[in-house]
Design an enzyme around this catalytic site. Sequence first.
Site, short mmCIF file in Angstrom:
data_model
loop_
_atom_site.label_atom_id
_atom_site.label_comp_id
_atom_site.label_asym_id
_atom_site.label_seq_id
_atom_site.Cartn_x
_atom_site.Cartn_y
_atom_site.Cartn_z
N LYS A 215 19.18 -9.85 -10.13
CA LYS A 215 19.40 -11.41 -10.35
C LYS A 215 19.29 -11.78 -8.61
O LYS A 215 20.04 -11.28 -7.62
CB LYS A 215 20.67 -11.73 -10.62
CG LYS A 215 21.07 -13.00 -10.72
CD LYS A 215 22.35 -13.28 -11.30
CE LYS A 215 22.57 -15.06 -11.24
NZ LYS A 215 24.07 -15.04 -11.94
N LYS A 268 15.77 -12.04 -13.10
CA LYS A 268 16.23 -13.23 -13.14
C LYS A 268 16.04 -14.03 -11.80
O LYS A 268 16.54 -13.47 -10.79
CB LYS A 268 17.56 -13.76 -13.69
CG LYS A 268 18.05 -15.29 -13.61
CD LYS A 268 19.61 -15.30 -14.00
CE LYS A 268 20.01 -16.72 -13.97
NZ LYS A 268 21.49 -16.86 -14.49
ZN ZN Z 1 28.37 -16.13 -11.26
#
Ligand code: ZN
Length: 342
Positions: A215, A268
Amino acid sequence: MAFPVTRLRRLRRTEALRSMVRETRLTPDAFIYPLFVCPGEGVRKEIRSMPGVFNLSVDEAVKEARATKAAGVPSIILFGLPEKKDEVATGAWADDGIVQKAARAIKREVPDLVIMGDVCLCEYMSHGHCGIVKSAPGPQSLGAAAVANPPATGEFEIVNDASLELLARTSVSLAKAGVDVIAPSDMMDGRVAAIRKGLDEAGLINTPILSYAAKFASGFYGPFREAADSAPQFGDRRSYQMDGANIREAMREIELDVEEGADMIMVKPAMPYLDVIAAARERFDLPLAAYQVSGEYAMIEAAARNNWIDRERVMMESLLSIRRAGASLILTYYAKEAAKLL
Ligand SMILES: [Zn+2]
């Protein structure tokens, strides 16, 4: 055999031919639809920067879950907007937390829908960070006072190991409330192992973990922070989310999560990181998810509203690009709509 014998246009002549040789296909069963659950009743509040996406009270979330299932999308992921925030993220792990309530109601009304639960602390912390915040150096926890009087960078730290216990506690609480898949998004080191241990000790050995493994700290999350009311009140998330420049480090992040027991992995955002998705697909054999985030959605919506792009076409092309890069699952605000078109 080159031109004129080889003519690639031969197979592009009609839709029937194009369809026959199509390499990548989107199917609704690959979609996961994010829902933002808020307190109240009959609440359906549109998010300003994400037209078509709403904060929903539990009763409205149940309706939306039913519509999602009816559209052929097999799964949702829940995010929560709690009534109150504090310094230990009580709303994340409380038995009567907003996501716990929503999960119970949805499980009861739409039992076949797979419910994923985003596990993070930022939505529930008064300071909006994804872990416990302490002054650095020093032991004291920074809470409401820090929000009123923000510390400078270097004066505070998002504490890794102390946050793991809260993440594990949140995961157990969500699974007990009916969440089928635990999806940690906090980016603390070691959280997959901590969550796995917590679930197993609670007898939840069959609850899988979808880890937000790679992420990135991204500007594309902007609209989400309005949707989930989760913007950090001071500093930013660069000390725990990944640097957008690093693909080798992304592979290390994923590898560690796999070793710690992740059942599925995620990259992501999606479209700005298609190369990371492709590299992860090449290297790992777990189901691979990608999150088409709020900013990706908002850009398409904004351009379409100006008639600068063909909305439906760009929507489907963006999803196809994520699939082609190698994602088997796509978290997208277009899930319901794209499923209907397929
Ligand atoms: Zn968070």
